[in-house]
Structures are given as C-alpha cells and as structure tokens.
Motif scaffolding. Structure first.
Motif, PDB file in Angstrom:
ATOM      1  N   ILE A 131      -1.676   5.466  -0.840  1.00 14.35           N
ATOM      2  CA  ILE A 131      -0.889   5.024  -1.988  1.00 14.35           C
ATOM      3  C   ILE A 131      -0.325   6.220  -2.746  1.00 14.35           C
ATOM      4  CG2 ILE A 131      -1.002   3.814  -4.191  1.00 14.35           C
ATOM      5  CD1 ILE A 131      -3.160   2.020  -2.945  1.00 14.35           C
ATOM      6  N   ALA A 132      -1.116   7.266  -2.910  1.00 13.95           N
ATOM      7  CA  ALA A 132      -0.648   8.450  -3.650  1.00 13.95           C
ATOM      8  C   ALA A 132       0.505   9.132  -2.932  1.00 13.95           C
ATOM      9  CB  ALA A 132      -1.813   9.427  -3.832  1.00 13.95           C
ATOM     10  N   GLU A 133       0.416   9.225  -1.607  1.00  8.04           N
ATOM     11  CA  GLU A 133       1.501   9.861  -0.862  1.00  8.04           C
ATOM     12  C   GLU A 133       2.775   9.028  -0.926  1.00  8.04           C
ATOM     13  OE1 GLU A 133       1.803  12.406   3.283  1.00  8.04           O
ATOM     14  OE2 GLU A 133       0.156  11.014   2.937  1.00  8.04           O
ATOM     15  N   ARG A 134       2.628   7.721  -0.859  1.00 14.29           N
ATOM     16  CA  ARG A 134       3.803   6.867  -0.972  1.00 14.29           C
ATOM     17  C   ARG A 134       4.416   6.955  -2.362  1.00 14.29           C
ATOM     18  NH1 ARG A 134       7.925   5.242  -1.166  1.00 14.29           N
ATOM     19  NH2 ARG A 134       8.833   3.222  -0.629  1.00 14.29           N
ATOM     20  N   GLU A 135       3.596   7.013  -3.389  1.00  9.43           N
ATOM     21  CA  GLU A 135       4.094   7.138  -4.758  1.00  9.43           C
ATOM     22  C   GLU A 135       4.833   8.461  -4.966  1.00  9.43           C
ATOM     23  OE1 GLU A 135       4.266   5.238  -7.278  1.00  9.43           O
ATOM     24  OE2 GLU A 135       2.763   3.651  -7.160  1.00  9.43           O
ATOM     25  N   SER A 136       4.313   9.538  -4.411  1.00  7.63           N
ATOM     26  CA  SER A 136       4.955  10.846  -4.592  1.00  7.63           C
ATOM     27  C   SER A 136       6.291  10.921  -3.869  1.00  7.63           C
ATOM     28  CB  SER A 136       4.024  11.960  -4.100  1.00  7.63           C
ATOM     29  OG  SER A 136       3.760  11.815  -2.709  1.00  7.63           O
ATOM     30  N   HIS A 137       6.413  10.255  -2.707  1.00 11.06           N
ATOM     31  CA  HIS A 137       7.678  10.262  -1.980  1.00 11.06           C
ATOM     32  C   HIS A 137       8.693   9.277  -2.560  1.00 11.06           C
ATOM     33  CE1 HIS A 137       5.489  12.548   1.062  1.00 11.06           C
ATOM     34  NE2 HIS A 137       6.668  12.867   1.562  1.00 11.06           N
ATOM     35  N   ALA A 138       8.245   8.374  -3.410  1.00 13.53           N
ATOM     36  CA  ALA A 138       9.183   7.434  -4.021  1.00 13.53           C
ATOM     37  C   ALA A 138      10.004   8.082  -5.124  1.00 13.53           C
ATOM     38  CB  ALA A 138       8.430   6.230  -4.574  1.00 13.53           C
ATOM     39  N   LEU A 139       9.579   9.241  -5.611  1.00 14.47           N
ATOM     40  CA  LEU A 139      10.293   9.946  -6.676  1.00 14.47           C
ATOM     41  C   LEU A 139      10.988  11.174  -6.102  1.00 14.47           C
ATOM     42  CD1 LEU A 139       7.562   9.692  -9.433  1.00 14.47           C
ATOM     43  CD2 LEU A 139       9.620   8.313  -9.217  1.00 14.47           C
ATOM     44  N   PRO A 140      12.119  11.586  -6.663  1.00 17.00           N
ATOM     45  CA  PRO A 140      12.884  12.709  -6.089  1.00 17.00           C
ATOM     46  C   PRO A 140      12.193  14.047  -6.313  1.00 17.00           C
ATOM     47  CG  PRO A 140      13.890  11.964  -8.121  1.00 17.00           C
ATOM     48  CD  PRO A 140      12.805  10.988  -7.813  1.00 17.00           C
ATOM     49  N   TYR A 141      12.572  14.998  -5.468  1.00 14.45           N
ATOM     50  CA  TYR A 141      12.051  16.354  -5.601  1.00 14.45           C
ATOM     51  C   TYR A 141      12.631  17.011  -6.854  1.00 14.45           C
ATOM     52  CZ  TYR A 141      11.122  15.654  -0.619  1.00 14.45           C
ATOM     53  OH  TYR A 141      10.697  15.170   0.579  1.00 14.45           O
ATOM     54  N   HIS A 142      11.965  18.071  -7.269  1.00 15.79           N
ATOM     55  CA  HIS A 142      12.477  18.880  -8.375  1.00 15.79           C
ATOM     56  C   HIS A 142      12.200  20.337  -8.052  1.00 15.79           C
ATOM     57  CE1 HIS A 142      13.672  20.125 -12.350  1.00 15.79           C
ATOM     58  NE2 HIS A 142      12.480  20.634 -12.598  1.00 15.79           N
ATOM     59  N   GLY A 143      13.262  21.061  -7.754  1.00 20.75           N
ATOM     60  CA  GLY A 143      13.079  22.457  -7.378  1.00 20.75           C
ATOM     61  C   GLY A 143      12.332  22.626  -6.075  1.00 20.75           C
ATOM     62  N   THR A 189      -4.985  -5.807   1.729  1.00 21.82           N
ATOM     63  CA  THR A 189      -3.828  -5.972   0.842  1.00 21.82           C
ATOM     64  C   THR A 189      -3.005  -4.693   0.705  1.00 21.82           C
ATOM     65  OG1 THR A 189      -5.239  -5.433  -1.050  1.00 21.82           O
ATOM     66  CG2 THR A 189      -4.997  -7.766  -0.480  1.00 21.82           C
ATOM     67  N   LEU A 190      -3.311  -3.658   1.465  1.00 21.38           N
ATOM     68  CA  LEU A 190      -2.610  -2.379   1.323  1.00 21.38           C
ATOM     69  C   LEU A 190      -1.114  -2.484   1.635  1.00 21.38           C
ATOM     70  CD1 LEU A 190      -2.886   0.608   0.671  1.00 21.38           C
ATOM     71  CD2 LEU A 190      -3.499   1.022   3.060  1.00 21.38           C
ATOM     72  N   PRO A 191      -0.667  -3.223   2.664  1.00 21.45           N
ATOM     73  CA  PRO A 191       0.784  -3.321   2.902  1.00 21.45           C
ATOM     74  C   PRO A 191       1.547  -3.915   1.730  1.00 21.45           C
ATOM     75  CG  PRO A 191      -0.430  -4.031   4.850  1.00 21.45           C
ATOM     76  CD  PRO A 191      -1.442  -3.862   3.756  1.00 21.45           C
ATOM     77  N   HIS A 192       0.964  -4.895   1.041  1.00 21.72           N
ATOM     78  CA  HIS A 192       1.632  -5.495  -0.106  1.00 21.72           C
ATOM     79  C   HIS A 192       1.650  -4.529  -1.287  1.00 21.72           C
ATOM     80  CE1 HIS A 192       1.908  -9.582   1.602  1.00 21.72           C
ATOM     81  NE2 HIS A 192       0.802  -9.243   2.245  1.00 21.72           N
ATOM     82  N   ILE A 193       0.611  -3.719  -1.424  1.00 22.55           N
ATOM     83  CA  ILE A 193       0.593  -2.728  -2.505  1.00 22.55           C
ATOM     84  C   ILE A 193       1.688  -1.684  -2.282  1.00 22.55           C
ATOM     85  CG2 ILE A 193      -0.780  -0.928  -3.603  1.00 22.55           C
ATOM     86  CD1 ILE A 193      -3.274  -2.586  -2.921  1.00 22.55           C
ATOM     87  N   LEU A 194       1.847  -1.228  -1.038  1.00 17.44           N
ATOM     88  CA  LEU A 194       2.896  -0.251  -0.739  1.00 17.44           C
ATOM     89  C   LEU A 194       4.281  -0.849  -0.915  1.00 17.44           C
ATOM     90  CD1 LEU A 194       1.406   1.475   2.448  1.00 17.44           C
ATOM     91  CD2 LEU A 194       1.284   2.235   0.084  1.00 17.44           C
ATOM     92  N   GLU A 195       4.427  -2.114  -0.603  1.00 19.06           N
ATOM     93  CA  GLU A 195       5.739  -2.755  -0.740  1.00 19.06           C
ATOM     94  C   GLU A 195       6.150  -2.858  -2.207  1.00 19.06           C
ATOM     95  OE1 GLU A 195       8.011  -6.752   0.941  1.00 19.06           O
ATOM     96  OE2 GLU A 195       5.862  -6.797   0.466  1.00 19.06           O
ATOM     97  N   GLY A 196       5.195  -2.938  -3.104  1.00 19.84           N
ATOM     98  CA  GLY A 196       5.506  -3.066  -4.521  1.00 19.84           C
ATOM     99  C   GLY A 196       5.849  -1.765  -5.207  1.00 19.84           C
ATOM    100  N   ILE A 197       5.811  -0.648  -4.497  1.00 19.83           N
ATOM    101  CA  ILE A 197       6.143   0.648  -5.103  1.00 19.83           C
ATOM    102  C   ILE A 197       7.656   0.810  -5.118  1.00 19.83           C
ATOM    103  CG2 ILE A 197       5.921   3.140  -4.874  1.00 19.83           C
ATOM    104  CD1 ILE A 197       3.194   2.671  -3.591  1.00 19.83           C
TER     105      ILE A 197
END
Length: 820
Positions: free
Chosen positions: A86-98, A160-168
């Motif tokens: 979940i943490a890796e998916r959350e970090s990739h959902a936001l754009p890079y900065h520098g 329930t992990l696939p549904h949690i990732l889909e909601g990000i």
C-alpha cells in the motif's frame, strides 16, 4: 449406683430464623456456544489456516476459499507485507519532486491486537498504550472477528488488498512523471523532426521506472470486501513529501503535491526550456525577475543555485533551433519550387491552348476576307492601267493587311507568347518579321497596331496606323511600392540574438586580482613552512592555511580584508548579493571568506557536508550558504565540485548516485549552495592549479547569526606567525653571491672555474639535505664537450680543505675564491 444422663432439650431456633433458609446453590447456566461463521454473505466458505498450511502453502481447491488466521503474530507478518504494498502504491500515485518520490508510512491493525507497518526497524507494538501520533489504542477485543485472507499463487495475502489499492487516487501528471522517469536526455516521442544530432544534454535525474501495482479483483476478494461479519483492517497513513512535510490526509497531501508540481514546471520552463506538456521551448532569455523566482524554487528543492543556469540551455538549444529552421526552409523552398514549376507548366499549356484557339478563329475569319481581297486585286489591276496612284497605294495597304491577318499573326503569336503586346489580343507591326515589305505611305518607323476588329476586311476599311503617343498621352508611371513584409512560416522565424548575462559575476580584472592574491599567499606560506621545517605541522593545519585532503588547501587571505577586495566582502558591492538576499533575507551577513587551491594531481575528496542541521527533529529552512567562485574555467579535467542534489533535507543526507550533478562553469561565475548540501571536490587531472574563492553567508535570526566553530575555529589550528621573506630565484642568488668590488668582479669575470681552482661552496642545510659546504679544490668538471647545450647545468667534484669530498655540486652553489 448408676447415674442416668439427663435429657438435653434440643435447641430450636426462633421463628425468624426459619424465615431465612439457605437458598440452594444453582448450577451456572451453560454458556451459549459461539456461533462459528463458516461462510460469507455470498456463501463463500471460510476456513481456519493452521501453522503448517501457512508455512508450506496450499493450492488447488484452497483458491476458492477464504481463510482466517487465528495467530496474532502470523497476522502481523501479513499486515507488514500489505503495508509495504500500500505504501509503495501511495508513493507512486503522487508526482515526483526534484527526482525524489513521496514517502508514505502505512500501519495496519485489527481489534485482536495484530499490528504491522512498513517502517523498518519497528516491530509489532501490541502492548504499547499509545500510537506514534499520540492517539490511544483501541482495547483488544478477543471476541471480535479478524479480517479475511486468501490463497494467491501459493501464498496467503489480505483478501481485501486489491480493493484497497483500487481506492487510491492518482494525481494526473503523467507527462511530468514520464519526463522524470525518462529523463530529458531522450527525445520526445511526439517530436518527429528530432534526430540524434539535435539532442541536448540537460542535467536531470532518472529514477526507477514506475511499476504496476494493480491487483486482480475476483469474486473471492469482492465477497471478503462486502462481507458484514468480518471487518476490514484499520489502516492509518502518513504522507511525507519530498520537502519533508508530513500530512495525515490524502486531500492535504494532494494539494501540496500540486504546489510542488507547479514549482517543478516553473523550474523546467526557465532552467531547461521545457514546457508544461513536455514540448521544447524557443531559446528566449527569461527576465531577471522570472530567473530569480525559478532559481529560488530550485535552491529550495535541490539546495543549489548556479548563476546563469537559466541561460545554459539557450546557446545549445539555439544551435539546434537553427538547424531545424534550415531544414524547414529547405523543404519549403523545394515545395515552392515544385509549385512554381507546376504553375508554369499549367500556364504554358493554357497559353498554348488559347493561342491555338485564337489562331483557328483568326484563320476562319480571314477566309471570306481572302475572297474579297482577290476581287479587289482584280479591280485594282483594271484601275492600274489607268495609272491610279491612290488605288495602287490602297492595294498595297490591303495586301499588307491580308498578309498580317493570315500567316504572320499566327507566327508572331507562337514566337512571342507571353509578350505584353499580345495580352489584349493586339499585335504590333514591329513584332512582325522585318523582311515584310513596308507600306507605301512612307511611315516605316511608325508602330502600327492591328486588332481583330481593325483587321476585319468585311468592313472594307484599311487598318489605321497608330501614331506615337505624345507626352500628354504617355501613361503615368506607378509610384514606388513599399517592400513587402516577409511572412515566414511557423517555426522558421530565426531566434533572437543571445548574449550571456554577467550582472552577477566577476569581471576579468577582478578574477586576475584574486588569482594573484591566492597564488602569492600559497607561496608565502610554503616558503615559511620550508624555511622553518614545519612539514609535520602542516598536516594538522595552520590558522592561515589547512589541508583538506591530499593536494587541497583551504587558505585565509589577509588581503581579502583590505578595501582593494571590497567587491568580494562588501555586502553592498558584491554582485551576487541579490541572490543571497533572496535566500537568507535582507539581513544576511558574511561570516567567513577564503580560497581553496587544488594542486595538479590532487585526489578526490571524501563526500561530506560543511554543516549539520540546527534542529535534528524537524527540517528547517536554510540558515547559511556557501558561494564558490572559480578563478579558472571549470571542466571535468581540473577537478570541479560534485554535488548530490537534495541531500540538504533532514533524513536524506546519504550519497545518492542518481542525484549527482557537477556544474562546469566559466571563471568568475558563482555557485551558491546550501551549507548542509553534500558535495566533494573531484580529482585534478590537469597540469594547472584550480583556485576557487569561497564566501560563507549566514542568516540573522533574533539578532544572532550562525557561526561555524568547527571548520573556522582559530583556536583549533596552530598560528604560523609572520611570513619569511620570499627566497630569491637561483639566478638572483648566484648574482648576489658573486657581487664584490669592481676590481674583484672584473677579475672574477675573466677567470673560469676549472680543475685545481679553489672555490667556496655554499652551505645547503634544509630538510633532507645536510651539506655544510666550505672551501675546497675542484677535482673534476662535468660539462659537455663542444658547444654549450641549452638548459645544461655545469657541476663540479670538490675536495674540501678541512676534509671530505662531494660530487656533482651544481654551479649555482659554487663560487671562485679570490682570496687564495
């Protein structure tokens, strides 16, 4: 006599005692058996997993069942795995900065005490009373049901992990994210005109490519997600931005990500010439205000500010732009040429068709005229006998009309197509073959025009001669027209001229002055160390010079304190002070100054930071900066300074190869960086020294400025004292030793040192050499036979009067003794 016992009356309790009879103990009612849930709301079977099944894994029919894990410790392990995904998916959902990604701390827990997070070094804290955020933990409810798991590819995972990732939710900046992942060295796929020779090397960072974190959603996962009996795990997230800001909600994190993205787009536009949609911009110099704004944004993000960085891409982009324009112009010229050729061919064919039609029409019209002209010729012959002059002249006129209207008109039309005289269907007599007989009226030089109307013989009128127009009748000349404005096709307009800005840099005179001062200071210190044999103390450092690695010296120059160098030290005169005020504020102070000297062959420095964070718990803004001003042009051969961008943030101080940037600037161009930014000096492969003037500025907060007592403490280093006088060169010392009276000097000039000469040898006592010298006699002369060789030093073998001998003593230490 026997004694009979008395009868004892039986005790009878009072009546109220009978009322309180002891109640018989009732057996406790049996507890109702806990209802075991064996299926979900959708009818999917649920089973308990044993330890053997968890460790070995299952497959086959197990993939159609949901699983409960009774063991708290085992559930915690699976929570840790789910938290990392979940943490890796959350970090990739936001754009890079520098070039750096977001970091997300994820914690999963349930009501039965199982706990897992993605924070390394932290175990399961089921016995803690408080969380990291200070919130009270829920009490453990051992009767509650636990989340469900499923068998996936032979392993257990949270169902329930696939549904949690889909909601990000993902921030849509795909162009910007793709640019960071691909880097700016590659050509944009949409630019079809780009080629290998038109690529440019902008210094950017290439992080890892984005992974696919979507998981398959099946009926099994949907059943577990929608089941009312088994709860979802409690998920807590903490978003940490690339600039070390913490957020507890996704909404606030996404809002901050939008701000950071705008800054990145501004930096890319001004510093690298890349638009919001990834398109390369035209090489146009930005305004000074916009350059300062973009420079500040990059300094906050990367910790580095290079003066003139907004213009580095313009020169190279301009060359590429000119090449593209030349290609476009050539292609347009070819297209225009093809269009003109096509038009000429079409016009030629049209004119030929029109001329053929006109010739056919004229020939058809002339046929009846030819018949009438023959009758007139017969009448003319009858009148000729009578000697009628007028009739003969008229016959000649008619004959001329007939000749022109039939055959000559057709020849002229074909031979002189496109002539202005043929545009309106008119033919001049001058255009007809000059071999035709002249008319009998004597006006042979006059130009006669024959129109189709005038050449019609049916009227019976002869064509009238056209006289030369008078001055009043001449057409007026058109006034001169203004030159038309050249309208170029899109993309072919030449870029504006480019002149690099120098308003924040040193000029050549200031560079030379600093270079001379640094060189003289180094020579004075080394002469003093050599004269006093302080080589061992040099390793520990002196107050005026200290070693920062092999072949690298940090020097403090007293000359910089004079008014001659006020262009460096005066905060009102220094050219780069607008940038310093932009970073530290208007009350910034100069706290240290000096010069770095990297000698040829100096080794690469150890990666380091000049200063640490003032607060080790929370990242604070910049409190001090260094300004490096190289006095020579920097390139990769003379050992420039290598920076690791972004390492000025708290918790990201470690060296990262992907974030390395080495600016190679011209002499006098300042390089400004955060005092906490990691850097190192590279090896000097060249044959010249590399001097760099450095200045350290500090921000004043609450009336107190920052002072570095570690690097610039005078108590830490030994005082060198006064410098010794500069030692004269060998030739000058030789002349000084031979300076005697005029008579003696003339005698010495005529006398050469040879075998048997009595000489005085100079004492040579310095570290590594112990030659006392003295008076002796030359026993051998080492000199080339024949003509002298340029650069050859004559040497002597000498036997001393007081005993001992020495071989190959150089000529500069030997002088003729004239007191013999």
């Amino acid at each position: 006599m026997t004694r009979t016992p008395k009868k004892v009356a039986k005790y009878e309790p009072p009546d109220f005692v009978h009322a309180k009879k002891k109640k018989a103990k009732k057996k406790p009612a049996p507890k109702p058996k806990k209802k075991t849930i064996t299926h979900t709301d959708d009818g999917v079977p649920i089973v308990n997993a044993s330890m053997a099944q968890i460790r070995k894994g299952l497959s086959g029919k197990a993939s159609t069942q949901l699983v409960r894990i009774p063991q708290v410790a085992e559930r915690s392990k699976f929570y840790v795995e789910a938290a990392e995904i979940i943490a890796e998916r959350e970090s990739h959902a936001l754009p890079y900065h520098g070039g750096r990604m977001w970091k997300v701390d994820v914690r999963l827990s349930d009501d039965k005490g199982a706990y897992g997070d993605n924070c390394k070094g932290k175990g399961r804290r089921s016995n803690d009373n408080d969380d990291e955020d200070g919130q009270k933990k829920k009490k453990t409810n051992y009767n509650a049901l636990t989340p469900l798991f499923r068998w996936y590819r032979g392993k257990l995972e949270l169902a329930t992990l696939p549904h949690i990732l889909e909601g990000i939710e993902e921030v849509e900046h795909k162009t910007q994210k793709a640019k960071w992942a691909r880097g700016l060295n590659n050509v944009d796929v949409s630019d079809e005109e780009s080629s290998d020779d038109e690529d440019w090397d902008d210094d950017k960072y290439i992080p890892e490519t984005e992974k696919n974190f979507t998981m398959e959603i099946s009926n099994l996962t949907t059943s577990a997600y929608e089941d009312s009996s088994h709860p979802l795990p409690d998920i807590r997230r903490t978003w940490i931005s690339p600039d070390m800001q913490r957020f507890q909600s996704r909404k606030s994190a996404m809002a901050h990500a939008e701000k950071l993205t705008k800054k990145d787009l501004l930096i890319d536009k001004v510093m690298f010439g890349v638009g919001h949609n990834g398109v390369r911009l035209r090489p146009v110099k930005p305004t000074r205000k916009l350059a300062l704004e973009a420079g500040e944004a990059r300094f906050v993000r990367d910790g580095l500010w290079i003066v003139g960085q907004e213009e580095m891409w313009i020169a190279k982009r301009r060359e590429i732009y000119v090449k593209k324009q030349e290609k476009r112009l050539k292609s347009e010229e070819q297209e225009q040429q093809q269009q003109e050729d096509t038009k000429e061919e079409d016009s030629t064919m049209a004119e030929e068709g029109e001329e053929a039609n006109e010739a056919t029409t004229a020939s058809d019209e002339m046929k009846p005229n030819l018949a009438k002209s023959e009758d007139e010729e017969v009448a003319a012959t009858s009148d000729e006998a009578k000697g009628g002059v007028d009739t003969q002249a008229a016959g000649q006129k008619v004959e001329g009309v007939v000749a022109v209207s039939s055959e000559e008109v057709e020849k002229v039309a074909i031979a002189e197509s496109g002539n202005t005289g043929l545009l309106n269907g008119a033919v001049t007599v001058d255009s007809i073959d000059k071999s035709s007989p002249p008319t009998g009226n004597g006006n042979q030089d006059e130009s006669k025009t024959i129109t189709p109307v005038e050449s019609d013989a049916s009227t019976g009128d002869a064509p009238a001669s056209t006289a030369t127009p008078t001055a009043d009748q001449q057409p007026k000349e058109d006034p001169p027209t203004k030159p038309k404005r050249i309208v170029r096709a899109p993309g072919t307009r030449p870029p504006p001229p480019f002149v690099p800005s120098t308003h924040y840099c040193l000029n050549q005179a200031q560079i030379d002055k600093c270079n001379v001062a640094c060189t003289e200071h180094f020579e004075k210190v080394m002469d003093t160390v050599k004269a006093r044999s302080l080589y061992h103390e040099l390793a520990d450092g002196f107050d005026v010079m200290r070693e920062r690695g092999r072949g690298r010296y940090d020097m403090e120059l007293s000359a910089f304190d004079t008014s001659e160098f006020s262009f460096l030290t005066d905060t009102k005169k220094a050219a780069w002070m607008p940038i310093i005020h932009k970073i530290l504020g208007e009350d910034a102070l100069l706290i240290h100054k000096g010069c770095f000297l990297s000698l040829p062959g100096s080794e690469t420095q150890v990666y380091h930071q000049d200063g640490l964070h003032l607060n080790k718990k929370v990242h604070k803004p910049c409190h001090a900066v260094n300004v490096f001003i190289p006095l020579v042009d920097m390139d990769m051969s003379n050992g420039p300074t290598e920076f690791c961008l972004g390492t000025h943030y708290l918790g990201r101080e470690n060296f990262c190869k992907e974030m390395v940037y080495t600016p190679c600037v011209t002499a006098g161009t300042p390089i400004i960086f955060d005092y906490r930014l990691g850097h190192r000096g590279l090896k000097n492969f060249s044959e010249d020294s590399r001097p760099v003037v450095y200045l350290t500025y500090s921000a004043v907060k609450s009336g107190k400025e920052f002072r570095d007592e570690v690097n610039f403490s005078r108590k830490r280093y030994k005082k060198l004292g006064d410098f010794v006088e500069k030692r004269l060169p060998r030739g000058e010392r030789l002349k000084k030793r031979r300076k005697v009276t005029t008579g003696v000097a003339s005698a010495a000039a005529t006398t050469e040192i040879g075998v048997g000469s009595v000489v005085d040898v100079e004492s040579r006592m310095w570290p590594g050499i112990n030659k006392p010298g003295g008076v002796g006699r030359v026993t051998k002369v080492h000199a080339p036979e024949g003509p002298e060789i340029e650069g050859f030093v004559k040497k002597y073998d000498i036997t001393y009067v007081l005993g001992g001998s020495e071989e190959k003593v150089e000529e500069e230490y030997v002088s003729l003794c004239l007191d013999d």
